[in-house]
Structures are given as structure tokens and as C-alpha cells.
Write an enzyme that holds these catalytic residues in place. Structure first.
Site, PDB file in Angstrom:
ATOM      1  N   GLY A 110      13.137 -55.073-113.827  1.00  0.00           N
ATOM      2  CA  GLY A 110      12.241 -53.917-113.675  1.00  0.00           C
ATOM      3  C   GLY A 110      11.106 -53.858-114.686  1.00  0.00           C
ATOM      4  N   THR A 112       8.683 -56.186-115.148  1.00  0.00           N
ATOM      5  CA  THR A 112       7.453 -56.907-114.773  1.00  0.00           C
ATOM      6  C   THR A 112       7.246 -56.871-113.254  1.00  0.00           C
ATOM      7  N   LEU A 114       6.865 -56.933-109.407  1.00  0.00           N
ATOM      8  CA  LEU A 114       7.286 -56.031-108.328  1.00  0.00           C
ATOM      9  C   LEU A 114       8.347 -55.043-108.824  1.00  0.00           C
ATOM     10  N   ARG A 162      23.003 -63.764-115.196  1.00  0.00           N
ATOM     11  CA  ARG A 162      23.819 -64.957-114.942  1.00  0.00           C
ATOM     12  C   ARG A 162      25.203 -64.847-115.584  1.00  0.00           C
ATOM     13  N   SER A 200      17.058 -81.466-111.781  1.00  0.00           N
ATOM     14  CA  SER A 200      18.307 -81.826-112.480  1.00  0.00           C
ATOM     15  C   SER A 200      19.393 -80.850-112.013  1.00  0.00           C
ATOM     16  N   TYR A 242      10.783 -67.302 -96.976  1.00  0.00           N
ATOM     17  CA  TYR A 242      11.381 -68.618 -96.719  1.00  0.00           C
ATOM     18  C   TYR A 242      12.906 -68.612 -96.887  1.00  0.00           C
ATOM     19  N   LYS A 257      18.246 -67.523-102.113  1.00  0.00           N
ATOM     20  CA  LYS A 257      17.786 -66.302-101.431  1.00  0.00           C
ATOM     21  C   LYS A 257      18.483 -66.160-100.070  1.00  0.00           C
ATOM     22  N   GLY A 284       5.938 -61.388 -98.630  1.00  0.00           N
ATOM     23  CA  GLY A 284       5.061 -62.564 -98.631  1.00  0.00           C
ATOM     24  C   GLY A 284       4.405 -62.644 -99.997  1.00  0.00           C
ATOM     25  N   PRO A 285       3.368 -63.491-100.136  1.00  0.00           N
ATOM     26  CA  PRO A 285       2.790 -63.711-101.464  1.00  0.00           C
ATOM     27  C   PRO A 285       2.067 -62.509-102.061  1.00  0.00           C
TER      28      PRO A 285
HETATM   29  C1  LIG Z   1       1.391 -74.509-100.388  1.00  0.00           C
HETATM   30  C2  LIG Z   1       1.692 -73.991-101.769  1.00  0.00           C
HETATM   31  C3  LIG Z   1       1.646 -72.525-101.848  1.00  0.00           C
HETATM   32  C4  LIG Z   1       1.697 -72.019-103.265  1.00  0.00           C
HETATM   33  C5  LIG Z   1       1.916 -70.571-103.243  1.00  0.00           C
HETATM   34  C6  LIG Z   1       1.893 -69.920-104.589  1.00  0.00           C
HETATM   35  C7  LIG Z   1       2.260 -68.489-104.606  1.00  0.00           C
HETATM   36  C8  LIG Z   1       3.412 -68.165-103.703  1.00  0.00           C
HETATM   37  C9  LIG Z   1       3.830 -66.781-103.748  1.00  0.00           C
HETATM   38  C10 LIG Z   1       5.002 -66.570-102.843  1.00  0.00           C
HETATM   39  C11 LIG Z   1       6.242 -66.520-103.669  1.00  0.00           C
HETATM   40  C12 LIG Z   1       7.448 -66.511-102.868  1.00  0.00           C
HETATM   41  C13 LIG Z   1       8.631 -66.375-103.442  1.00  0.00           C
HETATM   42  C14 LIG Z   1       8.804 -66.145-104.847  1.00  0.00           C
HETATM   43  C15 LIG Z   1      10.019 -66.112-105.383  1.00  0.00           C
HETATM   44  C16 LIG Z   1      10.223 -65.883-106.805  1.00  0.00           C
HETATM   45  O1  LIG Z   1      11.328 -65.849-107.230  1.00  0.00           O
HETATM   46  S1  LIG Z   1       8.884 -65.610-107.825  1.00  0.00           S
HETATM   47  C17 LIG Z   1       9.569 -65.072-109.380  1.00  0.00           C
HETATM   48  C18 LIG Z   1       9.382 -66.105-110.370  1.00  0.00           C
HETATM   49  N1  LIG Z   1       9.738 -65.548-111.678  1.00  0.00           N
HETATM   50  C19 LIG Z   1      10.448 -66.229-112.557  1.00  0.00           C
HETATM   51  O2  LIG Z   1      10.832 -67.361-112.340  1.00  0.00           O
HETATM   52  C20 LIG Z   1      10.736 -65.503-113.831  1.00  0.00           C
HETATM   53  C21 LIG Z   1      11.913 -66.075-114.609  1.00  0.00           C
HETATM   54  N2  LIG Z   1      11.813 -67.517-114.799  1.00  0.00           N
HETATM   55  C22 LIG Z   1      12.198 -68.167-115.948  1.00  0.00           C
HETATM   56  O3  LIG Z   1      12.660 -67.579-116.899  1.00  0.00           O
HETATM   57  C23 LIG Z   1      12.093 -69.685-115.964  1.00  0.00           C
HETATM   58  O4  LIG Z   1      11.010 -70.089-115.186  1.00  0.00           O
HETATM   59  C24 LIG Z   1      13.389 -70.365-115.443  1.00  0.00           C
HETATM   60  C25 LIG Z   1      13.213 -71.887-115.532  1.00  0.00           C
HETATM   61  C26 LIG Z   1      13.712 -69.980-114.005  1.00  0.00           C
HETATM   62  C27 LIG Z   1      14.602 -69.963-116.283  1.00  0.00           C
HETATM   63  O5  LIG Z   1      14.340 -70.080-117.654  1.00  0.00           O
HETATM   64  P1  LIG Z   1      15.473 -70.662-118.671  1.00  0.00           P
HETATM   65  O6  LIG Z   1      16.760 -70.062-118.418  1.00  0.00           O
HETATM   66  O7  LIG Z   1      14.873 -70.559-120.031  1.00  0.00           O
HETATM   67  O8  LIG Z   1      15.579 -72.157-118.189  1.00  0.00           O
HETATM   68  P2  LIG Z   1      15.111 -73.526-118.875  1.00  0.00           P
HETATM   69  O9  LIG Z   1      16.089 -73.850-119.957  1.00  0.00           O
HETATM   70  O10 LIG Z   1      13.679 -73.521-119.216  1.00  0.00           O
HETATM   71  O11 LIG Z   1      15.328 -74.549-117.661  1.00  0.00           O
HETATM   72  C28 LIG Z   1      16.573 -74.680-117.023  1.00  0.00           C
HETATM   73  C29 LIG Z   1      16.595 -75.990-116.260  1.00  0.00           C
HETATM   74  O12 LIG Z   1      15.562 -75.975-115.269  1.00  0.00           O
HETATM   75  C30 LIG Z   1      14.664 -77.076-115.473  1.00  0.00           C
HETATM   76  N3  LIG Z   1      13.304 -76.733-115.141  1.00  0.00           N
HETATM   77  C31 LIG Z   1      12.616 -75.688-115.622  1.00  0.00           C
HETATM   78  N4  LIG Z   1      11.381 -75.672-115.136  1.00  0.00           N
HETATM   79  C32 LIG Z   1      11.266 -76.746-114.331  1.00  0.00           C
HETATM   80  C33 LIG Z   1      10.211 -77.298-113.529  1.00  0.00           C
HETATM   81  N5  LIG Z   1       9.021 -76.715-113.456  1.00  0.00           N
HETATM   82  N6  LIG Z   1      10.455 -78.403-112.813  1.00  0.00           N
HETATM   83  C34 LIG Z   1      11.666 -79.002-112.852  1.00  0.00           C
HETATM   84  N7  LIG Z   1      12.729 -78.535-113.598  1.00  0.00           N
HETATM   85  C35 LIG Z   1      12.508 -77.423-114.316  1.00  0.00           C
HETATM   86  C36 LIG Z   1      14.817 -77.368-116.965  1.00  0.00           C
HETATM   87  O13 LIG Z   1      14.370 -78.699-117.265  1.00  0.00           O
HETATM   88  C37 LIG Z   1      16.302 -77.157-117.193  1.00  0.00           C
HETATM   89  O14 LIG Z   1      17.037 -78.247-116.688  1.00  0.00           O
HETATM   90  P3  LIG Z   1      17.587 -79.377-117.715  1.00  0.00           P
HETATM   91  O15 LIG Z   1      18.495 -78.709-118.699  1.00  0.00           O
HETATM   92  O16 LIG Z   1      18.286 -80.367-116.838  1.00  0.00           O
HETATM   93  O17 LIG Z   1      16.379 -79.975-118.384  1.00  0.00           O
HETATM   94  N1  LIG Z   2       5.406 -62.295-106.179  1.00  0.00           N
HETATM   95  C1  LIG Z   2       5.643 -62.828-104.997  1.00  0.00           C
HETATM   96  O1  LIG Z   2       4.751 -63.350-104.332  1.00  0.00           O
HETATM   97  C2  LIG Z   2       7.024 -62.786-104.420  1.00  0.00           C
HETATM   98  C3  LIG Z   2       8.117 -62.365-105.145  1.00  0.00           C
HETATM   99  N2  LIG Z   2       9.343 -62.335-104.542  1.00  0.00           N
HETATM  100  C4  LIG Z   2      10.486 -61.794-105.238  1.00  0.00           C
HETATM  101  O2  LIG Z   2      10.141 -60.589-105.872  1.00  0.00           O
HETATM  102  C5  LIG Z   2      10.944 -60.399-107.018  1.00  0.00           C
HETATM  103  C6  LIG Z   2      10.071 -60.106-108.200  1.00  0.00           C
HETATM  104  O3  LIG Z   2       9.243 -61.205-108.471  1.00  0.00           O
HETATM  105  P1  LIG Z   2       7.867 -61.052-109.281  1.00  0.00           P
HETATM  106  O4  LIG Z   2       7.713 -59.659-109.703  1.00  0.00           O
HETATM  107  O5  LIG Z   2       6.821 -61.707-108.489  1.00  0.00           O
HETATM  108  O6  LIG Z   2       8.150 -62.010-110.529  1.00  0.00           O
HETATM  109  P2  LIG Z   2       8.581 -61.715-112.028  1.00  0.00           P
HETATM  110  O7  LIG Z   2       8.749 -63.035-112.661  1.00  0.00           O
HETATM  111  O8  LIG Z   2       7.650 -60.746-112.641  1.00  0.00           O
HETATM  112  O9  LIG Z   2       9.992 -61.010-111.879  1.00  0.00           O
HETATM  113  C7  LIG Z   2      11.218 -61.609-112.110  1.00  0.00           C
HETATM  114  C8  LIG Z   2      12.023 -60.723-113.026  1.00  0.00           C
HETATM  115  O10 LIG Z   2      13.337 -61.230-113.121  1.00  0.00           O
HETATM  116  C9  LIG Z   2      13.778 -61.099-114.462  1.00  0.00           C
HETATM  117  N3  LIG Z   2      14.767 -62.143-114.729  1.00  0.00           N
HETATM  118  C10 LIG Z   2      14.618 -63.479-114.629  1.00  0.00           C
HETATM  119  N4  LIG Z   2      15.740 -64.102-114.998  1.00  0.00           N
HETATM  120  C11 LIG Z   2      16.628 -63.144-115.303  1.00  0.00           C
HETATM  121  C12 LIG Z   2      17.966 -63.172-115.749  1.00  0.00           C
HETATM  122  N5  LIG Z   2      18.621 -64.320-115.936  1.00  0.00           N
HETATM  123  N6  LIG Z   2      18.601 -61.988-115.972  1.00  0.00           N
HETATM  124  C13 LIG Z   2      17.956 -60.816-115.787  1.00  0.00           C
HETATM  125  N7  LIG Z   2      16.681 -60.736-115.358  1.00  0.00           N
HETATM  126  C14 LIG Z   2      16.025 -61.890-115.128  1.00  0.00           C
HETATM  127  C15 LIG Z   2      12.533 -61.295-115.312  1.00  0.00           C
HETATM  128  O11 LIG Z   2      12.630 -60.616-116.564  1.00  0.00           O
HETATM  129  P3  LIG Z   2      13.057 -61.356-117.932  1.00  0.00           P
HETATM  130  O12 LIG Z   2      12.180 -62.525-118.092  1.00  0.00           O
HETATM  131  O13 LIG Z   2      12.897 -60.268-118.975  1.00  0.00           O
HETATM  132  O14 LIG Z   2      14.502 -61.714-117.771  1.00  0.00           O
HETATM  133  C16 LIG Z   2      11.457 -60.647-114.442  1.00  0.00           C
HETATM  134  O15 LIG Z   2      11.278 -59.303-114.815  1.00  0.00           O
HETATM  135  C17 LIG Z   2      11.793 -61.650-107.159  1.00  0.00           C
HETATM  136  O16 LIG Z   2      13.042 -61.444-106.551  1.00  0.00           O
HETATM  137  C18 LIG Z   2      11.029 -62.669-106.364  1.00  0.00           C
HETATM  138  O17 LIG Z   2      11.859 -63.674-105.871  1.00  0.00           O
HETATM  139  C19 LIG Z   2       9.536 -62.722-103.254  1.00  0.00           C
HETATM  140  C20 LIG Z   2       8.502 -63.165-102.515  1.00  0.00           C
HETATM  141  C21 LIG Z   2       7.149 -63.220-103.021  1.00  0.00           C
END
Ligand SMILES: CCCCCCCCCCC/C=C\C=C\C(=O)SCCNC(=O)CCNC(=O)[C@H](O)C(C)(C)COP(=O)(O)OP(=O)(O)OC[C@H]1O[C@@H](n2cnc3c(N)ncnc32)[C@H](O)[C@@H]1OP(=O)(O)O
Ligand SMILES: NC(=O)C1=CN([C@@H]2O[C@H](COP(=O)(O)OP(=O)(O)OC[C@H]3O[C@@H](n4cnc5c(N)ncnc54)[C@H](OP(=O)(O)O)[C@@H]3O)[C@@H](O)[C@H]2O)C=CC1
Length: 378
Positions: A110, A112, A114, A162, A200, A242, A257, A284-285
């Protein structure tokens, strides 16, 4: 020696040379376009390389500044299509004031994007909110800002979804602060684009743990506590379009998902008898830093993505907020097990076999029609 250098290759090499100069802090003029490196230090080279990559896929507009891959830069904003003027987003909060008075809402992620927008909406309509994610400082800042705006309490609680023990502790803390919630929004997620052959085991596990296991830990633990107290509640999960089709390059996210959707549909059937509803939004995006920095870090794909959305623009966090508020409210008590897609038509646009015919001009249609009409027999 045979130097087989096409114009395109020469241009690419020239740009790579420019990017190296940019990475040392310079300003380069090519084709009347000024590229100024937005990054300093180690990210310079990556940023400049991203510009080269992007330029070769989709030309930058004249005068547009390269800003890829650096957190200090605003995210690029590709233009909407002309038809978007028919469909302006209405960001006003839709439900009547007080719709969530005396209600408690729990939103994961909550702080950041959405999640923040949905929390803001719930708070504005009277809810006391608890927001949970890993980064306490981010949560605290959001909580303060929203409370200052709405006058309603928002409590930040650090929790990595997690970890089932951390989830239980977080819910203990919530019970002390607010009691059990009436509204639960499972919004936290992790994602990144990657060719699957580069994934990985830990990369796979990280996404599946946040998205599927995290949602399950929160939902099952809260569900058990609500059932014990004989308290009803609305659960909402934020998935993605997706989740239904699957998608290459985000395979862990697509798989997780899809699992979340199965979990929510299953519990809708099983736990209705306890006063619990379960619904799903597939957005969607929508431009958020969290999503776009991990799914389109160079900005190369934004324009083509908008091109396939019939409404001609990205969604806004407030559009998801309004739908989420409705689905979580007492106006939607007959809704359970529902999956609602909110994507400007992107899903059906990508699915239809013939939808690329949108590119055919009026004159080309005349020709095509004439050819078809001339065909006799089979
Ligand atoms: C035609 C193309 C169209 C493009 C469209 C663009 C826009 C589209 C919009 C539509 C979106 C639709 C759906 C969206 C869904 C979402 O969920 S969006 C929300 C995204 N938000 C987040 O991800 C926020 C939280 N994320 C994070 O904290 C980190 O990114 C992570 C990696 C998820 C978790 O962090 P952490 O626990 O610190 O993990 P790490 O230790 O860094 O990594 C763990 C393992 O993962 C491997 N890793 C990390 N990044 C990558 C990478 N880029 N590629 C490959 N592997 C990766 C990392 O190496 C670790 O593995 P190992 O220990 O084996 O090294
Ligand atoms: N933006 C888009 O285009 C789309 C988004 N979505 C979905 O919408 C939702 C919100 O995404 P969006 O706002 O774009 O992206 P954000 O990255 O802003 O949101 C993801 C949130 O998840 C939290 N989070 C990540 N890992 C953990 C964890 N291990 N434990 C607790 N919290 C965690 C992050 O906070 P912190 O780093 O503090 O843990 C962050 O606030 C997601 O479910 C995403 O899949 C779906 C389709 C399209």
C-alpha cells in the site's frame, strides 16, 4: 577487405560512439536532436546504451531527452493516441463520502503505485487503513501523507509477505491497532522481464513467493482469524491480464498470478458460508515506477504498447482505485468469484486474429474488397 556497413549499422555505431561520449558527461548533437546524459557516475553508460537501444527500435522525438535507467529522471511518457481524447480518465473518487466509515482496510504493497492509490481512496471514504510491505520508511511517508489529506488513520506495518511468520506477526500488530479488517487488498507483487532461459531457480522462486505464496499466506491467515471471530470481509486480489493468457518473458509472474486467480475463485466457492467474498481485478498497463522500471526499463516498448490499446492510452492508478473501491464496498455484496479486466481493451485487441487490419487504409480496403468480389467459386 569487405566492409559491409549499411546506413543502419553505421548509424548504430555512431550512436554507440555518442553514448560513450555521453557517458563522460558530454552533450551530443545528432540529426538536430540533443541528447544529454541524465545519469552521472556508473549508470551513465547503461543509460546511454539504453538510448541507443531505444533509438534503434523506436525513434525518439526531436528534442526529447534521453532519460532511461536513472531513478532521478521522470519516467518517459509516450503520447496517447488521438482517440484517447474520447476516453479521458476520471480520477474523482466515485463512491459517496463515508462509504467506508467504521471500516478497516488492509492493503499489501500500500505504500506505492496502485496500492497507494487504493489506500488513498479507502481513507478518503472513511476507512482506517493498515498498509504492509517490506520498506517501512516508504510506508510511513505514504501513511503520513494520506492521513494529512483525509484525516483518517493509516498505520504502516513492515512485513515481507514471503515469510509466513512475518505475516502472522503483522496481523497480530494489526489486530492490536485496528482489529481485523473488513476489506483486504492483496496487491503486493514482484516482477521483472527476463528470457526464461536466463531465469535462475531463485529468480523463479522470488516472484512466485511474493505473488502466489505471499497472497496465500496473507489470505489464509486472515481468513482463519476472520472465521474464528465470525466476521465477514471482502478480499480483492490484483492480478494482470496475462494471468489468463500466459505470457513469455514474465513466466514466473504469469504462473503465480494464474495461481492467485485459482486461489481466489476457489475460496469464493468455499468460504462464502463464512461471510467472505473473493474477487479479482486484472489491470492493463498503468505507469508506475515499480512496474515500468522492471518491465520496460529502456522505455522502448511503451509506444507500441499504447498502440495496441483500443482506448489509446495507459490506465491510471485512480481508475483501478475506483473499481477496487466498488468491489470492496457494501454496493458489491453480491459480487464474489468475479474477475474484472480493466485494460482499455488491450486483452481483446491482442487476442483477435484479424485485429491488425486496423492498419489497412480506406484505399487499401477498396482494393481488398474489389479483389474479394472478383473471386468466383472456391
Ligand atoms: C512488449 C513489451 C511490453 C512492455 C510493457 C511494459 C509495461 C507493462 C505494464 C503492464 C504490467 C503488467 C503486469 C505487472 C505486474 C507486476 O507485478 S508490476 C510490479 C512490479 N513491482 C515490483 O517488482 C516491486 C518489487 N520488486 C522487487 O523488490 C525486485 O524487483 C524483486 C527482484 C522482485 C525482488 O527483490 P529481492 O527480494 O531483493 O530479490 P533479489 O535478491 O534482487 O533477486 C532474487 C533473484 O531474482 C534474480 N533476478 C532479479 N532481477 C532479475 C532480472 N532482471 N533478470 C533475471 N533475474 C533476476 C536475482 O538474480 C536473484 O536470483 P539469484 O539468487 O539466482 O541470483
Ligand atoms: N502497473 C501496472 O501496469 C500493473 C500492475 N499490476 C499489479 O498491480 C499491483 C501493484 O503494482 P504497481 O503499483 O504497479 O507496482 P509497485 O512496485 O509500486 O507495487 C508493488 C508493491 O509490492 C510491495 N512488495 C513487493 N515485494 C513484497 C514483499 N515481499 N512483501 C511485501 N510487500 C512487497 C512493494 O513494496 P516494498 O518494496 O516496500 O516491499 C510495492 O509497494 C501488483 O500486484 C502488480 O502485479 C498488474 C497489472 C499491471
Amino acid at each position: 577487405m569487405n566492409f559491409d556497413l549499411s546506413h543502419e549499422k553505421l548509424f548504430t555505431y555512431l550512436l554507440i560512439l555518442c553514448s560513450i561520449i555521453i557517458s563522460f558527461g558530454g552533450v551530443v548533437r545528432t540529426h538536430k536532436t540533443t541528447y544529454r546524459a541524465c545519469a552521472v557516475g556508473r549508470l551513465n553508460m547503461a543509460a546511454a546504451a539504453a538510448v541507443v537501444f531505444r533509438r534503434n527500435l523506436f525513434p525518439l522525438k526531436l528534442g526529447q531527452k534521453a532519460c532511461a535507467l536513472h531513478s532521478s529522471c521522470a519516467l518517459r511518457d509516450a503520447d496517447p493516441l488521438p482517440q484517447a481524447s474520447f476516453f479521458p480518465p476520471n480520477d474523482a473518487t466515485m463512491l459517496p463520502p463515508g462509504s467506508f466509515s467504521d471500516k478497516v482496510a488492509f492493503v499489501t504493497g500500500g505504500g506505492t503505485g496502485l496500492g497507494r492509490a487504493m489506500t488513498q481512496g479507502l481513507s478518503q471514504l472513511g476507512a482506517t487503513c493498515v498498509i504492509a510491505s517490506r520498506k517501512l520508511e516508504v510506508l510511513q511517508k505514504t501513511a503520513e501523507e494520506i492521513t494529512a489529506q483525509t484525516g483518517n488513520k493509516v498505520f504502516p506495518v513492515a512485513c515481507d509477505v514471503r515469510d509466513p511468520a512475518a505475516v502472522a506477526q503483522c496481523l497480530d500488530q494489526m489486530e492490536k491497532l485496528t482489529g481485523l479488517p473488513d476489506v483486504v487488498i492483496n496487491n503486493a507483487a514482484g516482477n521483472f522481464v527476463s528470457p526464461s532461459e536466463k531465469l535462475s531457480p531463485n529468480g523463479w522462486k522470488t516472484i512466485v513467493d511474493i505473488v502466489l505464496n505471499g497472497t496465500a499466506f496473507v489470505t489464509l491467515e486472515l481468513g482463519k482469524r476472520l472465521i474464528r471471530q465470525d466476521k465477514g470481509a471482502s478480499f480483492l486480489a490484483i492480478t494482470t491480464i496475462y494471468a489468463e493468457s500466459g505470457s513469455g518473458f514474465v513466466v514466473p509472474s504469469a504462473s503465480a498470478k494464474a495461481g492467485v486467480e485459482a486461489l481466489y475463485k476457489s475460496l469464493a466457492a468455499e468460504w462464502g458460508r463464512y461471510g467472505l467474498r473473493f474477487n479479482i481485478i486484472q489491470p492493463g498497463p498503468i505507469r508506475t515506477k515499480g512496474a515500468f522500471s522492471r518491465l520496460d526499463p529502456t522505455g522502448a516498448f511503451e509506444k507500441s504498447m499504447i498502440g495496441r490499446i483500443p482506448v489509446g492510452r495507459l490506465g491510471t492508478p485512480n481508475e483501478i482505485k475506483n473499481l477496487a473501491l466498488y468491489m470492496s464496498s457494501h454496493y458489491a455484496t453480491w459480487m464474489s468469484g468475479a474477475v474484472v479486466r480493466l485494460d482499455g481493451g488491450e486483452y481483446v485487441s491482442m487476442a483477435g486474429e484479424f485485429n491488425d487490419l486496423r492498419k489497412v487504409s480506406k484505399q487499401q480496403w477498396d482494393l481488398i474488397e474489389a479483389m474479394i468480389r472478383q473471386t468466383k467459386g472456391s
